[in-house]
Enzyme design. Sequence first.
Site, PDB file in Angstrom:
ATOM      1  N   LYS A  10       0.830  -1.209   0.000  1.00  0.00           N
ATOM      2  CA  LYS A  10       0.000   0.000   0.000  1.00  0.00           C
ATOM      3  C   LYS A  10       0.867   1.262   0.000  1.00  0.00           C
ATOM      4  O   LYS A  10       0.675   2.170  -0.807  1.00  0.00           O
ATOM      5  CB  LYS A  10      -0.921   0.009   1.214  1.00  0.00           C
ATOM      6  CG  LYS A  10      -1.689   1.306   1.376  1.00  0.00           C
ATOM      7  CD  LYS A  10      -2.394   1.362   2.709  1.00  0.00           C
ATOM      8  CE  LYS A  10      -2.753   2.783   3.048  1.00  0.00           C
ATOM      9  NZ  LYS A  10      -3.136   2.963   4.421  1.00  0.00           N
ATOM     10  N   CYS A  91     -26.480   1.449   6.096  1.00  0.00           N
ATOM     11  CA  CYS A  91     -27.089   0.931   4.862  1.00  0.00           C
ATOM     12  C   CYS A  91     -28.332   1.714   4.446  1.00  0.00           C
ATOM     13  O   CYS A  91     -28.607   1.862   3.254  1.00  0.00           O
ATOM     14  CB  CYS A  91     -27.436  -0.546   5.016  1.00  0.00           C
ATOM     15  SG  CYS A  91     -26.005  -1.621   5.262  1.00  0.00           S
ATOM     16  N   CYS A  94     -27.082   4.646   2.511  1.00  0.00           N
ATOM     17  CA  CYS A  94     -26.001   4.381   1.565  1.00  0.00           C
ATOM     18  C   CYS A  94     -26.490   4.577   0.133  1.00  0.00           C
ATOM     19  O   CYS A  94     -27.540   4.061  -0.254  1.00  0.00           O
ATOM     20  CB  CYS A  94     -25.494   2.952   1.747  1.00  0.00           C
ATOM     21  SG  CYS A  94     -24.184   2.530   0.574  1.00  0.00           S
ATOM     22  N   CYS A 100     -25.978  -3.175  -3.526  1.00  0.00           N
ATOM     23  CA  CYS A 100     -25.046  -3.816  -2.595  1.00  0.00           C
ATOM     24  C   CYS A 100     -25.561  -5.176  -2.146  1.00  0.00           C
ATOM     25  O   CYS A 100     -26.620  -5.270  -1.533  1.00  0.00           O
ATOM     26  CB  CYS A 100     -24.815  -2.931  -1.373  1.00  0.00           C
ATOM     27  SG  CYS A 100     -23.654  -3.655  -0.196  1.00  0.00           S
TER      28      CYS A 100
END
Length: 135
Positions: A10, A91, A94, A100
Site C-alpha cells: 500500500k 445501509c 447508503c 449492494c
Amino acid sequence: LIALSGIGSKMANLIMSVAWNQTEGICVDIHLHRITNRLNWVKTWTNKKNYGPEVTEDELKKFIPTDQWAEINPLLVGFGQTICKPRNPLCDICPLNDICPSKNKLWNKKRSPSTSPIKTSKTIKKNKIQVEYTK
C-alpha cells in the site's frame, strides 16, 4: 520500495503515485479491503479466512480498469469511514444500497432508520462507481 523496512504494498503504491505520478498498483487499506468484499468485487475476506490486503489488491487489479486504480482508494476510504463502517454500517442512507449484496446483513439488522445528517448521491457509469457525500 517494499524492500525497505516498514514499507508494504500500500505504502509503496502511494509513494510511487504521489512522488513520481506513476500508478503501479492499488493502495488497499482496511476500508478498501472491507468494502470491496462487501460489494463482492473480491472474495478475500470470509468468515473462515482473511486473505489480507495484498491478495485483495491482486484481485482488484483484475476487476478494476488500470486507469481507475489511483482513484479507487480515495473514493472508498472516506466512504468506509462515514457510511460503510465496519460495525453498524449506515445501509439505510447508503447511495449503493440498491446494488449492494451485503445490504442489511447481520451486523446491521438491529439498526433503526438513520437520522444521520450525511447526504449522499451516486453516479454509476460503465465499470465506474462515483460516490459523493457531504456532511
